[in-house]
Scaffold this motif. Structure first.
Motif, PDB file in Angstrom:
ATOM      1  N   GLY A 187      -0.424  -2.867  16.571  1.00 39.24           N
ATOM      2  CA  GLY A 187      -1.564  -2.094  16.452  1.00 39.24           C
ATOM      3  C   GLY A 187      -1.653  -1.233  15.173  1.00 39.24           C
ATOM      4  N   ALA A 188      -0.527  -0.540  14.802  1.00 39.35           N
ATOM      5  CA  ALA A 188      -0.287   0.243  13.842  1.00 39.35           C
ATOM      6  C   ALA A 188      -0.865  -0.679  12.593  1.00 39.35           C
ATOM      7  CB  ALA A 188       1.006   0.727  13.713  1.00 39.35           C
ATOM      8  N   ILE A 189      -0.246  -1.589  12.470  1.00 39.82           N
ATOM      9  CA  ILE A 189      -0.566  -2.653  11.229  1.00 39.82           C
ATOM     10  C   ILE A 189      -2.029  -2.822  11.051  1.00 39.82           C
ATOM     11  CG2 ILE A 189       0.169  -4.842  10.213  1.00 39.82           C
ATOM     12  CD1 ILE A 189       3.040  -4.487  11.133  1.00 39.82           C
ATOM     13  N   ASP A 190      -2.470  -3.525  12.121  1.00 40.25           N
ATOM     14  CA  ASP A 190      -3.785  -3.961  12.078  1.00 40.25           C
ATOM     15  C   ASP A 190      -4.756  -2.722  11.966  1.00 40.25           C
ATOM     16  OD1 ASP A 190      -3.154  -6.357  12.712  1.00 40.25           O
ATOM     17  OD2 ASP A 190      -3.679  -6.412  14.776  1.00 40.25           O
ATOM     18  N   LEU A 248      -4.500  -1.466   8.170  1.00 40.06           N
ATOM     19  CA  LEU A 248      -4.940  -2.304   7.320  1.00 40.06           C
ATOM     20  C   LEU A 248      -6.557  -2.486   7.417  1.00 40.06           C
ATOM     21  CD1 LEU A 248      -2.644  -5.403   7.406  1.00 40.06           C
ATOM     22  CD2 LEU A 248      -2.989  -3.830   5.227  1.00 40.06           C
ATOM     23  N   HIS A 249      -7.095  -2.209   8.545  1.00 40.13           N
ATOM     24  CA  HIS A 249      -8.564  -2.025   8.983  1.00 40.13           C
ATOM     25  C   HIS A 249      -9.072  -0.967   8.186  1.00 40.13           C
ATOM     26  CE1 HIS A 249     -12.475  -2.649  10.316  1.00 40.13           C
ATOM     27  NE2 HIS A 249     -12.598  -1.378  10.841  1.00 40.13           N
ATOM     28  N   CYS A 250      -8.309   0.230   8.277  1.00 37.83           N
ATOM     29  CA  CYS A 250      -8.837   1.525   7.733  1.00 37.83           C
ATOM     30  C   CYS A 250      -8.907   1.374   6.296  1.00 37.83           C
ATOM     31  CB  CYS A 250      -7.927   2.629   8.181  1.00 37.83           C
ATOM     32  SG  CYS A 250      -8.389   3.010   9.836  1.00 37.83           S
ATOM     33  N   LEU A 251      -7.552   0.773   5.660  1.00 37.38           N
ATOM     34  CA  LEU A 251      -7.630   0.655   4.329  1.00 37.38           C
ATOM     35  C   LEU A 251      -8.482  -0.250   3.586  1.00 37.38           C
ATOM     36  CD1 LEU A 251      -5.719   1.535   1.887  1.00 37.38           C
ATOM     37  CD2 LEU A 251      -4.108  -0.560   2.128  1.00 37.38           C
ATOM     38  N   TYR A 252      -8.719  -1.549   4.209  1.00 36.32           N
ATOM     39  CA  TYR A 252      -9.589  -2.433   3.677  1.00 36.32           C
ATOM     40  C   TYR A 252     -11.130  -2.648   4.187  1.00 36.32           C
ATOM     41  CZ  TYR A 252      -5.421  -3.978   1.199  1.00 36.32           C
ATOM     42  OH  TYR A 252      -4.230  -4.197   0.354  1.00 36.32           O
ATOM     43  N   GLY A 253     -11.268  -1.874   5.262  1.00 39.53           N
ATOM     44  CA  GLY A 253     -12.647  -2.112   5.802  1.00 39.53           C
ATOM     45  C   GLY A 253     -13.039  -3.300   6.166  1.00 39.53           C
ATOM     46  N   HIS A 295      -5.360  10.099   4.525  1.00 42.58           N
ATOM     47  CA  HIS A 295      -6.654  10.223   5.295  1.00 42.58           C
ATOM     48  C   HIS A 295      -6.237   9.221   6.395  1.00 42.58           C
ATOM     49  CE1 HIS A 295     -10.582  11.252   6.388  1.00 42.58           C
ATOM     50  NE2 HIS A 295     -10.922   9.809   6.338  1.00 42.58           N
ATOM     51  N   ILE A 296      -6.002   8.185   6.119  1.00 40.53           N
ATOM     52  CA  ILE A 296      -5.831   7.080   7.104  1.00 40.53           C
ATOM     53  C   ILE A 296      -4.554   7.682   8.184  1.00 40.53           C
ATOM     54  CG2 ILE A 296      -4.788   4.913   7.571  1.00 40.53           C
ATOM     55  CD1 ILE A 296      -6.261   3.950   5.044  1.00 40.53           C
ATOM     56  N   LEU A 297      -3.759   8.026   7.842  1.00 45.48           N
ATOM     57  CA  LEU A 297      -2.526   8.292   8.637  1.00 45.48           C
ATOM     58  C   LEU A 297      -2.897   9.608   9.496  1.00 45.48           C
ATOM     59  CD1 LEU A 297       0.626   8.000   6.334  1.00 45.48           C
ATOM     60  CD2 LEU A 297      -0.023   6.693   8.248  1.00 45.48           C
ATOM     61  N   GLU A 298      -3.772  10.549   8.836  1.00 41.99           N
ATOM     62  CA  GLU A 298      -4.447  11.460   9.785  1.00 41.99           C
ATOM     63  C   GLU A 298      -5.357  11.153  10.753  1.00 41.99           C
ATOM     64  OE1 GLU A 298      -6.440  14.345   7.257  1.00 41.99           O
ATOM     65  OE2 GLU A 298      -4.354  14.795   6.313  1.00 41.99           O
ATOM     66  N   ALA A 325       0.840  -1.157   0.080  1.00 39.72           N
ATOM     67  CA  ALA A 325      -0.094  -0.209   0.087  1.00 39.72           C
ATOM     68  C   ALA A 325       0.694   1.323  -0.058  1.00 39.72           C
ATOM     69  CB  ALA A 325      -0.931  -0.010   1.472  1.00 39.72           C
ATOM     70  N   ILE A 326       1.914   1.136   0.881  1.00 42.23           N
ATOM     71  CA  ILE A 326       2.771   2.290   1.102  1.00 42.23           C
ATOM     72  C   ILE A 326       3.696   2.479  -0.618  1.00 42.23           C
ATOM     73  CG2 ILE A 326       4.895   3.314   1.921  1.00 42.23           C
ATOM     74  CD1 ILE A 326       2.165   3.527   3.518  1.00 42.23           C
ATOM     75  N   LYS A 327       4.097   1.729  -1.293  1.00 41.24           N
ATOM     76  CA  LYS A 327       4.816   1.465  -2.496  1.00 41.24           C
ATOM     77  C   LYS A 327       3.771   2.170  -3.437  1.00 41.24           C
ATOM     78  CE  LYS A 327       6.786  -1.135  -6.221  1.00 41.24           C
ATOM     79  NZ  LYS A 327       6.387  -0.304  -6.975  1.00 41.24           N
ATOM     80  N   MET A 328       2.346   1.915  -3.572  1.00 40.49           N
ATOM     81  CA  MET A 328       1.437   2.482  -4.233  1.00 40.49           C
ATOM     82  C   MET A 328       1.457   3.943  -3.932  1.00 40.49           C
ATOM     83  SD  MET A 328      -1.698  -0.353  -4.352  1.00 40.49           S
ATOM     84  CE  MET A 328      -2.556   0.810  -5.537  1.00 40.49           C
ATOM     85  N   TYR A 329       1.484   4.286  -2.803  1.00 40.58           N
ATOM     86  CA  TYR A 329       1.375   5.832  -2.393  1.00 40.58           C
ATOM     87  C   TYR A 329       2.530   6.390  -2.850  1.00 40.58           C
ATOM     88  CZ  TYR A 329       1.941   9.654   0.774  1.00 40.58           C
ATOM     89  OH  TYR A 329       2.071  10.870   1.033  1.00 40.58           O
ATOM     90  N   LYS A 330       3.933   5.992  -2.708  1.00 41.35           N
ATOM     91  CA  LYS A 330       4.949   6.348  -3.226  1.00 41.35           C
ATOM     92  C   LYS A 330       5.235   6.629  -4.580  1.00 41.35           C
ATOM     93  CE  LYS A 330       8.154   5.149   0.350  1.00 41.35           C
ATOM     94  NZ  LYS A 330       9.122   4.377   0.967  1.00 41.35           N
TER      95      LYS A 330
END
Length: 110
Positions: free
Chosen positions: A95-98, A101-106, A54-57, A18-23
Motif C-alpha cells: 500500500g505504501a509503494i502504490d 507512486l500514485h501521489c508522485l505520478y498521479g 508533501h507526499i510523505l506528510e 525518487a528517494i535518490k533524487m530527494y536525497k
C-alpha cells in the motif's frame, strides 16, 4: 504505463529512484557554496524534494513510516516487527509503494 501492470520489483525501483533524487536535493541544499547553479538541474531537484516531503506528510502513518525506514534510512532486517505482524507489514508495504507512486505520478500511472 499502468500501475496495475507494473511489477512489484519495478515499483520498488521507481520509489528508490525518487528517494535518490530527494536525497540528492538535500545534498545540493547543504552545499557550502550557498548558491544555486541553474545548469546542474537544481531547480527540478528542489521541486522533487518539496514533492516528496508533501507526499510523505499526506500518506497514512504506516505508509510514511515504511517509506522513510526502507527507502530513506535504508533499514534492514525485521525492523517492523515491533509495530506490525509479517502479514500487516507486507500489506502496508504494498500500500505504501502504490500510494507513494500514485501521489508522485498521479493519473500518469492509471
Amino acid at each position: 504505463m499502468n500501475i496495475y501492470t507494473v511489477s512489484e520489483y519495478d515499483k520498488e525501483k521507481l520509489v528508490t529512484n525518487a528517494i535518490k533524487m530527494y536525497k540528492d536535493s538535500l545534498l545540493l541544499l547543504n552545499d557550502d557554496s550557498g548558491r544555486i547553479n541553474e545548469n546542474m538541474g537544481v531547480y527540478s531537484c528542489l521541486s522533487m524534494k518539496d514533492k516528496v516531503e508533501h507526499i510523505l506528510e499526506g500518506l497514512r502513518l504506516e505508509y510514511a513510516y515504511i517509506i522513510r525506514r526502507e527507502y530513506m534510512e535504508s533499514s534492514v532486517g525485521n525492523y517492523y516487527q515491533q509495530y506490525f505482524s509479517e502479514e500487516e507489514y507486507i500489506m502496508y508495504k504494498k500500500g505504501a509503494i502504490d500510494s507513494f507512486l500514485h501521489c508522485l505520478y498521479g493519473d500518469a500511472l492509471l
